[in-house]
Write an enzyme that holds these catalytic residues in place. Structure first.
Site, short mmCIF file in Angstrom:
data_model
loop_
_atom_site.label_atom_id
_atom_site.label_comp_id
_atom_site.label_asym_id
_atom_site.label_seq_id
_atom_site.Cartn_x
_atom_site.Cartn_y
_atom_site.Cartn_z
N CYS A 15 0.81 -1.22 0.00
CA CYS A 15 0.00 0.00 0.00
C CYS A 15 0.84 1.27 0.00
O CYS A 15 0.63 2.18 0.82
CB CYS A 15 -0.97 0.02 1.17
SG CYS A 15 -2.23 -1.26 1.07
N TYR A 53 -1.33 4.58 1.17
CA TYR A 53 -2.37 4.95 0.19
C TYR A 53 -2.22 6.40 -0.25
O TYR A 53 -3.18 7.03 -0.70
CB TYR A 53 -3.78 4.76 0.75
CG TYR A 53 -4.33 3.36 0.72
CD1 TYR A 53 -3.51 2.25 0.55
CD2 TYR A 53 -5.69 3.12 0.87
CE1 TYR A 53 -4.02 0.96 0.54
CE2 TYR A 53 -6.23 1.84 0.85
CZ TYR A 53 -5.39 0.76 0.69
OH TYR A 53 -5.91 -0.50 0.67
N TRP A 83 -4.29 5.68 5.33
CA TRP A 83 -4.52 4.24 5.53
C TRP A 83 -3.58 3.70 6.61
O TRP A 83 -3.94 2.79 7.35
CB TRP A 83 -4.31 3.49 4.22
CG TRP A 83 -4.52 2.02 4.36
CD1 TRP A 83 -5.70 1.33 4.34
CD2 TRP A 83 -3.50 1.03 4.58
NE1 TRP A 83 -5.48 -0.01 4.53
CE2 TRP A 83 -4.14 -0.23 4.69
CE3 TRP A 83 -2.11 1.08 4.71
CZ2 TRP A 83 -3.44 -1.42 4.90
CZ3 TRP A 83 -1.41 -0.10 4.93
CH2 TRP A 83 -2.07 -1.33 5.01
N TYR A 136 -9.83 -5.30 -6.62
CA TYR A 136 -9.02 -4.68 -5.58
C TYR A 136 -7.66 -5.36 -5.49
O TYR A 136 -7.57 -6.58 -5.44
CB TYR A 136 -9.77 -4.79 -4.26
CG TYR A 136 -9.14 -4.09 -3.08
CD1 TYR A 136 -8.86 -2.74 -3.12
CD2 TYR A 136 -8.87 -4.80 -1.92
CE1 TYR A 136 -8.31 -2.10 -2.02
CE2 TYR A 136 -8.33 -4.16 -0.80
CZ TYR A 136 -8.04 -2.82 -0.86
OH TYR A 136 -7.52 -2.19 0.24
N HIS A 137 -6.59 -4.56 -5.51
CA HIS A 137 -5.21 -5.05 -5.46
C HIS A 137 -4.76 -5.70 -6.76
O HIS A 137 -3.89 -6.57 -6.74
CB HIS A 137 -5.00 -6.02 -4.29
CG HIS A 137 -5.00 -5.35 -2.95
ND1 HIS A 137 -5.10 -6.05 -1.76
CD2 HIS A 137 -4.92 -4.03 -2.60
CE1 HIS A 137 -5.07 -5.19 -0.75
NE2 HIS A 137 -4.97 -3.97 -1.24
N HIS A 188 -3.22 -0.24 -6.58
CA HIS A 188 -4.48 0.32 -6.12
C HIS A 188 -5.10 1.27 -7.15
O HIS A 188 -5.58 2.36 -6.82
CB HIS A 188 -4.29 1.03 -4.78
CG HIS A 188 -3.94 0.09 -3.66
ND1 HIS A 188 -2.66 -0.40 -3.48
CD2 HIS A 188 -4.70 -0.46 -2.68
CE1 HIS A 188 -2.63 -1.20 -2.43
NE2 HIS A 188 -3.86 -1.27 -1.92
#
Length: 828
Positions: A415, A459, A477, A683-684, A769
């Site tokens: 992240c 993030y 995050w 997601y990811h 992301h």
């Protein structure tokens, strides 16, 4: 022998597959569909193992009692092992499963030995299928990690009797020659769901406010429900009827009961699923009884071609009353199991599956043409910062994936912010170890530590600037929520690579970029869409609906650039600078909240002028599919490929995933749906442009034992690489460039293998992301010379950001394989 039904082979990756060292091939997987129907969102259900009764297994060698049949015995404590005494049988090793009949399959699972030894754990491998044990088709290749976890490889649905895995290396070390397996399963799952855009639905009855149409609206929180107020409530049976508008091939029916939170009433128990083409005579496709829980139900059956389908509900699963209800209803596309007609190459083609030893959550394209990827401290999950990161490098030229655990930087890089630096390095900041900076150097294939940031972040948004410095902002995050519990608002700061220092910019005001996310400060400053621009400025295009300029002089200045037209906050949407010369940015998708909300299909063009100046926003016709968590990549011809994402944003889930990419054409402003990917990318997941003009798409998940983990990738070959007949297009070539390191404003002399019409520069990209702030495209019009062509690099480093770029020659829309060019800013 090995043959293939495929008519097309990637030119870059072409090689026959046999039991020699790891092949250099990525053979395109041509998913078959009959007709032109384009499926809508994909309600992904994990493929399940087929019953193995009567199956047999044969291996190239065995050790004593560790025979091949043990991979089918259902006992994880037994294993097959290749021969190691009295003579060591060298790699590669093969084990072949005979299912005794042709089955439709779309996956393979491998359980490594479960005792204390790792000997024989499979590393690099290929997976092939056959109907006759003679002619083999490759469906996957790649590398498994050295863990005890079950490995699952998904691929396009294919009919086969035999499945073979060939091991080329051991996962635990290249100097070992064993292969072993505790269990092998062959998987089969439901087909993608059909589009519902043209459907008309009706029911025998409905409660006011709970119409039949709510079962096909893509919102799991709405529902169709039969009447439950008033007298004389209609009783069972209840019917829900679908008119698709045309005849389609259907292989399954999915029913999502109302969610637990809203109560269980109306969950269907006994049912009949029927079909017809005339609404008068109905035939049964399936019957049965569903259990009384909120989990999705999917029924598969032989393909039936029909226009009308209906669910006849015969009882309530819990016998609570006379009601029936449904949150969502879908039909599954069975055309791949009908007449075999290859999808047209005019809509692009996907490679076979490439297995990874990690879930690739982040990726960066390197100047040597390889792709470095990473996950977190673990290959399949993340946690608190532990000072290590699992990485893997993919080499498109060989198809090999190599794994490395990075510990020397003491940085868990999950992240993070990512930027490709002015000297071609990968600069990774924050994440799980929220203050850290790590730098990857291509030449040495090594990671090193940089200076810690002033503010802990995860993030955050991040971009390289025109002067080579790197700007970052936001990121609550990790490292504390900005503005809460003593944590300062996470204003911007700037990194000077030469001095290896971070400077806090109090005037780069993060409050100006906050969204109105339902989860509050944890989410509101996440994933800023940043673009380095002229004069050392950075432009913030989203995801907040308000846009801003950041001036890096002094302590920074933040200036509003207005709203992004009528768009709302678009968290986990995309922004792509597809024409840097004209200052053009395409924005697509996203959602008002990070998760648990419906995405949009919105699309806009933002046009930048001078630094800090006026910005114009033009609304486009929407995409075909609403998407959150998608990835977008600008191509050499200026078109933009949008891949993956979900209709309903839900991390660690493949429900409502969109398998179908879209290609946006700036000349027409239209989105065209491309051929479907094999796996959901939500997601990811990541997506980046490769130097050969193809697109790498991979990952998704990183959630431990969940079903949304995708230890794999695919490569998309865009339509420009094919002729109208589906053959591989003849590609222009760049045979020589006068310089591979230039300064903005310099001219480059180029020799090509034939006539070309244009050139383009695309900056090496990075992605995590749904953010790729490094990629941007510069279209170039050449001047013809006696020996070839001359192009001029734009003279403003706000347009041609310093760093590594890919130079493409283009003829009739077809790009060459790129040459790597390093562009430097003018000395100050």
């Amino acid at each position: 022998m090995l043959t293939s039904s495929y008519s097309l082979i990637f030119a870059l990756f072409s090689v026959a597959v046999d039991c020699s060292p790891l092949p250099k091939a990525l053979v395109p997987r041509l998913q078959q569909l009959d007709g032109e129907t384009v499926p809508d969102r994909f309600a992904f259900n994990d493929a399940v193992p087929l019953a193995r009764t009567g199956w047999t297994a044969v291996a190239d060698s065995t050790q004593g009692g560790d025979v091949a049949s043990r991979v089918l015995d259902g006992n994880a404590n037994t294993l097959w092992h290749s021969e190691y005494t009295p003579a060591l049988k060298a790699l590669p090793h093969t084990i072949t499963i005979d299912m005794k009949k042709n089955n439709w399959i779309n996956g393979f699972s491998y359980l490594p030995r479960q005792d204390t030894s790792n000997n024989g754990n499979i590393g690099q491998h290929t997976i092939q299928v056959s109907k006759d044990n003679t002619n083999w088709q490759q469906v996957a290749l790649g590398t498994y990690g050295n863990t005890k976890l079950e490995k699952k490889t998904l691929f396009s649905s294919v009919q086969a009797r035999y499945v073979r895995i060939t091991a080329y290396t051991e996962a635990q070390g290249t100097n070992l020659a064993y292969t072993s397996a505790a269990e092998i399963n062959i998987l089969s799952g439901p087909d993608p769901i059909l589009p519902r855009d043209t459907w008309k639905v009706s029911a025998d009855s409905a409660q006011a406010g709970n119409a039949a149409s709510l079962a096909i609206d893509g919102d799991v929180d709405t529902k169709w429900h039969t009447p439950f107020t008033g007298g004389n409530l209609p009783g069972y049976p209840h019917t829900f009827t679908i008119d698709q508008g045309s005849v389609t091939a259907v292989s399954g029916f999915s029913y999502l009961p109302r969610p637990d939170a809203s109560g269980p009433n109306g969950r269907v128990g006994k049912y009949i699923i029927q079909y017809t083409n005339n609404t008068n005579t109905w035939a049964d496709a399936a019957t049965g009884t569903w259990v009384d829980d909120p989990n999705p139900k999917t029924v598969t059956f032989p393909v039936h071609w029909a226009r009308y389908w209906r669910l006849r509900a015969l009882s309530e699963a819990g016998n609570r009353g006379p009601w029936a209800s449904a949150a969502e209803i879908n039909l599954h596309d069975g055309s791949s199991k009908g007449v075999k007609t290859p999808l047209p190459a005019s809509l692009g083609q996907w490679s076979e599956t490439i297995d990874f030893p990690i879930v690739p959550v982040a990726a960066a394209v390197l100047s040597n043409g390889k792709v470095v990827t990473w996950s977190a401290q673990w290959a399949n999950a993340f946690g608190g910062g532990t000072g290590q990161t699992q990485t893997a490098i993919f080499d498109p030229a060989t198809g090999k994936v190599s794994q490395k655990i990075v510990t020397n930087t003491k940085h868990d890089m999950f992240c993070p912010g990512i930027s490709m630096s002015a000297d071609g390095k990968v600069v990774v900041t924050g994440g799980n170890d929220a203050a850290k900076t790590s730098i990857y150097t291509v030449a040495s294939d090594a990671w090193a530590s940089g200076a810690n940031m002033q503010i802990k972040r995860g993030y955050q948004g991040q971009t390289t600037l025109s002067d080579g410095r790197i700007f970052t902002i936001g990121g609550s995050w990790s490292g504390g929520y900005g503005g809460q519990d003593g944590t300062p608002f996470k204003n911007g700061e700037i990194y000077s690579p030469g001095a290896n220092t971070w400077k806090l910019l109090s005037g780069a005001n993060v409050k100006k970029i906050l969204t109105q996310d339902a989860q509050g400060p944890f989410r509101t400053d996440n994933h800023a869409w940043l673009f380095g621009w002229k004069g050392g400025f950075a432009f913030q295009a989203g995801p907040s609906k308000q846009m801003n300029w950041f001036d890096m002089r002094g302590n920074g200045v933040t200036t509003s650039a207005g709203n992004r037209g009528d768009d709302a906050d678009a968290m986990n949407g995309n922004a792509i600078m597809y024409d840097a010369v004209a200052g053009k940015i395409l924005t697509i998708g996203g959602a008002k909240d990070y998760q648990e909300t419906t995405a949009t299909a919105n699309a806009h063009i933002i046009t930048l002028g001078g630094q800090g100046g006026a910005v114009t926003v033009t609304k486009l016709t929407s995409m075909k599919y609403a998407r959150s968590f998608a990835n977008s990549v600008v191509l050499p011809d200026g078109k933009v490929l949008i891949m993956g994402g979900q209709h309903f944003a839900k991390p660690f889930s493949d429900d409502t995933a969109v398998l179908y990419p879209e290609l946006w054409d700036p000349a027409t402003g239209k989105f065209t749906v491309m051929n479907p990917a094999n796996s959901p990318r939500n997601y990811h997941s990541v997506g980046v442009l490769l130097p050969d003009g193809t697109v790498f798409s991979g990952g998704g998940g990183l959630c431990g034992s969940c079903t949304a983990n995708h230890f794999d990738a695919e490569v998309f070959r865009p339509p420009y690489l094919f002729t109208a007949s589906g053959a591989l297009a003849t590609r222009p070539t760049i045979t020589k460039v006068s310089a591979t390191t230039v300064t903005v404003g310099d001219k480059i002399q180029i020799t090509t293998g034939g006539t070309v019409t244009s050139f383009s520069l695309i900056r090496m990209g990075s992605a995590t992301h749904s953010i790729n702030t490094d990629q941007r495209r510069i279209p170039l019009t050449p001047t013809k010379t006696a020996s070839g062509y001359t192009i001029t690099v734009p003279g403003d480093s706000g347009i041609a950001l310093p760093g590594s770029w890919m130079l493409f020659a283009i003829q009739n829309g077809v790009p060459s394989v790129a040459k790597t060019i390093m562009i430097k800013a003018k000395p100050i």
